[in-house]
Design an enzyme around this catalytic site. Structure first.
Site, PDB file in Angstrom:
ATOM      1  N   THR A  80      59.999 -33.507 -39.054  1.00  0.00           N
ATOM      2  CA  THR A  80      58.780 -32.729 -38.837  1.00  0.00           C
ATOM      3  C   THR A  80      58.336 -31.899 -40.049  1.00  0.00           C
ATOM      4  O   THR A  80      57.183 -31.986 -40.463  1.00  0.00           O
ATOM      5  CB  THR A  80      58.963 -31.827 -37.603  1.00  0.00           C
ATOM      6  OG1 THR A  80      59.118 -32.680 -36.470  1.00  0.00           O
ATOM      7  CG2 THR A  80      57.769 -30.918 -37.383  1.00  0.00           C
ATOM      8  N   HIS A 322      61.059 -37.652 -27.557  1.00  0.00           N
ATOM      9  CA  HIS A 322      62.510 -37.436 -27.598  1.00  0.00           C
ATOM     10  C   HIS A 322      63.131 -37.550 -26.204  1.00  0.00           C
ATOM     11  O   HIS A 322      64.201 -38.105 -26.033  1.00  0.00           O
ATOM     12  CB  HIS A 322      62.833 -36.036 -28.151  1.00  0.00           C
ATOM     13  CG  HIS A 322      62.745 -35.935 -29.633  1.00  0.00           C
ATOM     14  ND1 HIS A 322      63.535 -36.675 -30.475  1.00  0.00           N
ATOM     15  CD2 HIS A 322      61.971 -35.175 -30.431  1.00  0.00           C
ATOM     16  CE1 HIS A 322      63.251 -36.369 -31.739  1.00  0.00           C
ATOM     17  NE2 HIS A 322      62.299 -35.466 -31.730  1.00  0.00           N
TER      18      HIS A 322
END
Ligand SMILES: [Zn+2]
Length: 567
Positions: A80, A322
């Site tokens: 990220t 996720h």
């Protein structure tokens, strides 16, 4: 030349009675640059789930914008902060320094979180990461509550905008994730992010001495708490979804109280995981949207001739990926809800600023893989999870330690993607660092599921084959922050242990499913176009700079995109 061309355009338009509004706007900079990042939005997902999209969101962008359908990151660690800062700076981690969400700081002798900064503190009491309830293992690595962009080593587009306009340009970054906001706000802008501990949007005293009044007022509304007792429910009949009859899958994560099937309850008021569950579904994006609209209004973005900048990073798609995987009913429903969030945002910006006055760019910080269990259902057998616990306990590593005559601590730390060797020990024992790296890397490459283990000394001395994979690892290499060995797993092999929470999938690889992201420019009178030429998200910041006539960020390597600049 431009004035002449404009004059000719006016004459031609006058003679043909064509409206000249767009041409006139093109001569002036846009009043607002709106940079939308969707965390983990793999490049194929908007089109894959097109049947579930409405009007005004993704459809507006895809049908009216310049849609780059073949955009890939070229660095190896698709995490990220790495992606967000690449979007912000137009360059690779080797230059901007964000080599991972966390790295081992050899001076501090501990793992460090990308934007933690001990010189600063959060403005809100009790808003720091709660070590007991935080499920994001990278967030848990932070040892202080302060946040700043100090570790970003090159300038961002937003910085250059501030320099160009002598700070008259208003610059903001907003996200559920602190790293999603701080990255794009750059060094000169202001950032706000969601605290799961308090359910508020917060900032640090790097940015403000005290909250603007409108932030205090927004937080007083306690919007997050208003979700108590509610659930994430399907928007449509289940027959409308590709995965409508595949809700319950044993490989999905059964997060406590949230469950594997719809409806997913957020929990009652006072439940310590209420705010976490909001981030695991579309509610996190809805909160971000509400805060961003309030910001746009109160800070009067886009209301004068000087271009302002608003970066919004929507985090839900990442968490949903996720927990449930990219091919799940939850992911499909999340995209449908994100689409409504985008439509709401664009309608609001149109009303307040006008989309003709707004240059929009949408992209993602990385893509995401498929869940091994889902691939197994399709007969794709090689997908698997990798057990890192095994790394330092195998006979091979034991044999290495014996060979070099070292004790237990040869491998000091492993934090994806880097293996950190105990350099002090290697020095004390008068061993050759390069030889140890090479020997450990050779052993690691023997593990089932490991595609490559690359020594940093080899990267420094350019003694590696010139392949796409090696180049992507080199682009990720920063001498002060990278570990000693870069570990790459085979495609569809990854670690799924989030510090104890077993998740369904983890991005971060150099493979195409993790590097593939959408890049769409829209608004500001741009003409619709689909471009299949391969580009990289590093092109975005130089394109924004080129469009506005601002100098490029200090380490930018991307190229301005000619379709956006009208070249
Ligand atoms: Zn991400």
């Amino acid at each position: 030349m431009k004035i002449l061309a404009f004059a000719v355009a006016l004459l031609v338009a006058a003679s043909l009675s064509i409206p000249v509004v767009q041409a006139a706007d093109a001569e002036k900079p846009p009043r607002l640059v709106l940079q939308i990042t969707v965390d983990a939005l793999r490049g194929d997902l908007p089109r894959r789930y097109a049947h579930i999209l409405g009007d005004g969101g993704f459809r507006y962008l895809m049908d009216n914008g310049i849609n780059y359908t073949n955009a890939h990151y070229r660095h190896a660690n698709t995490e990220t902060i790495v992606g967000h800062v690449s979007l912000a700076t137009g360059t690779v981690p080797a230059a901007h320094g964000m080599v991972g969400n966390v790295w081992f700081d050899r001076e501090l002798d501990r793992m460090t979180y990308n934007i933690e900064d001990p010189r600063y503190h959060l403005l809100s009491v009790g808003a720091d990461v709660d070590q007991k309830t935080e499920i994001d293992p990278t967030q848990k690595a932070a040892k202080v509550d302060g946040r700043s962009p100090a570790a970003i080593l090159s300038s961002t587009f937003s910085d250059e905008l501030a320099v160009h306009y002598g700070a008259r340009s208003k610059i903001f970054g907003v996200s559920v994730k602190d790293r999603g906001a701080v990255s794009l706000a750059g060094h000169a802008g202001k950032a706000f992010w969601f605290s799961k501990s308090t359910g508020e949007f917060v900032t640090s005293n790097y940015y403000y001495e005290k909250y603007p009044q409108w932030v205090t007022a927004w937080n007083a509304r306690k919007l997050a708490q208003s979700y108590a007792g509610e659930s994430w429910e399907l928007t449509h009949e289940s027959s409308a979804y590709l995965f409508g009859d595949a809700d319950d899958r044993e490989y999905e994560t059964d997060f406590p109280g949230f469950g594997r099937t719809f409806p997913h309850p957020y929990g009652e008021a006072g439940d310590k995981y209420l705010t976490t569950r909001l981030t695991l579904g579309p509610a996190g994006d809805e909160l971000t949207l509400d805060f961003a609209k309030t910001l746009l209004d109160n800070e009067q973005l886009g209301q004068d001739e000087v271009p302002d900048y608003l970066a919004i990073s929507f985090s839900s798609t990442d968490y949903v990926g996720h927990i449930f995987g990219a091919s799940s009913l939850e992911s499909e429903e999340n995209i449908a809800r994100l689409d409504r969030t985008l439509a709401d945002l664009l309608a609001y910006v149109d009303q307040k600023v006008g989309l003709a006055n707004t240059l929009i760019v949408l992209s993602a910080d990385h893509g995401q893989p498929e869940v091994p269990g889902h691939l197994h259902e399709l007969g794709i057998e090689d997908a698997q999870f990798f057990d890192t616990e095994a790394l330092d306990k195998t006979p091979a590593i034991a044999a290495l330690k014996k060979k070099f005559g070292v004790g237990e601590e040869l491998i000091q730390a492993y934090s994806q993607p880097y293996v950190y060797l105990n350099q002090d020990l290697i020095r004390e024992m008068d061993l050759d660092q390069a030889a140890v790296e090479l020997a450990v890397a050779e052993e690691l490459e023997k593990f089932d599921g490991v595609a490559a283990a690359v020594s940093s000394t080899a990267l420094r001395t350019s003694s590696l084959p010139d392949t796409l994979l090696m180049r992507s690892i080199l682009r990720n290499f920063h001498p002060k922050r990278s570990g000693d060995i870069y570990l790459v797993f085979e495609p569809n092999v990854f670690i799924n242990d989030f510090d104890g929470l077993i998740v369904s999938s983890t991005h971060g690889s150099p493979w195409r499913y993790d590097t593939f992201v959408p890049v769409i420019f829209a608004g500001a009178g741009l003409q619709p176009m689909t471009v299949s030429r391969e580009i990289a998200p590093y092109d975005i910041a130089p394109t924004l700079a080129g469009y506005l006539g601002v100098k490029p960020p200090s380490a930018a390597i991307g190229n301005p995109l000619p379709e956006v600049l009208g070249d």
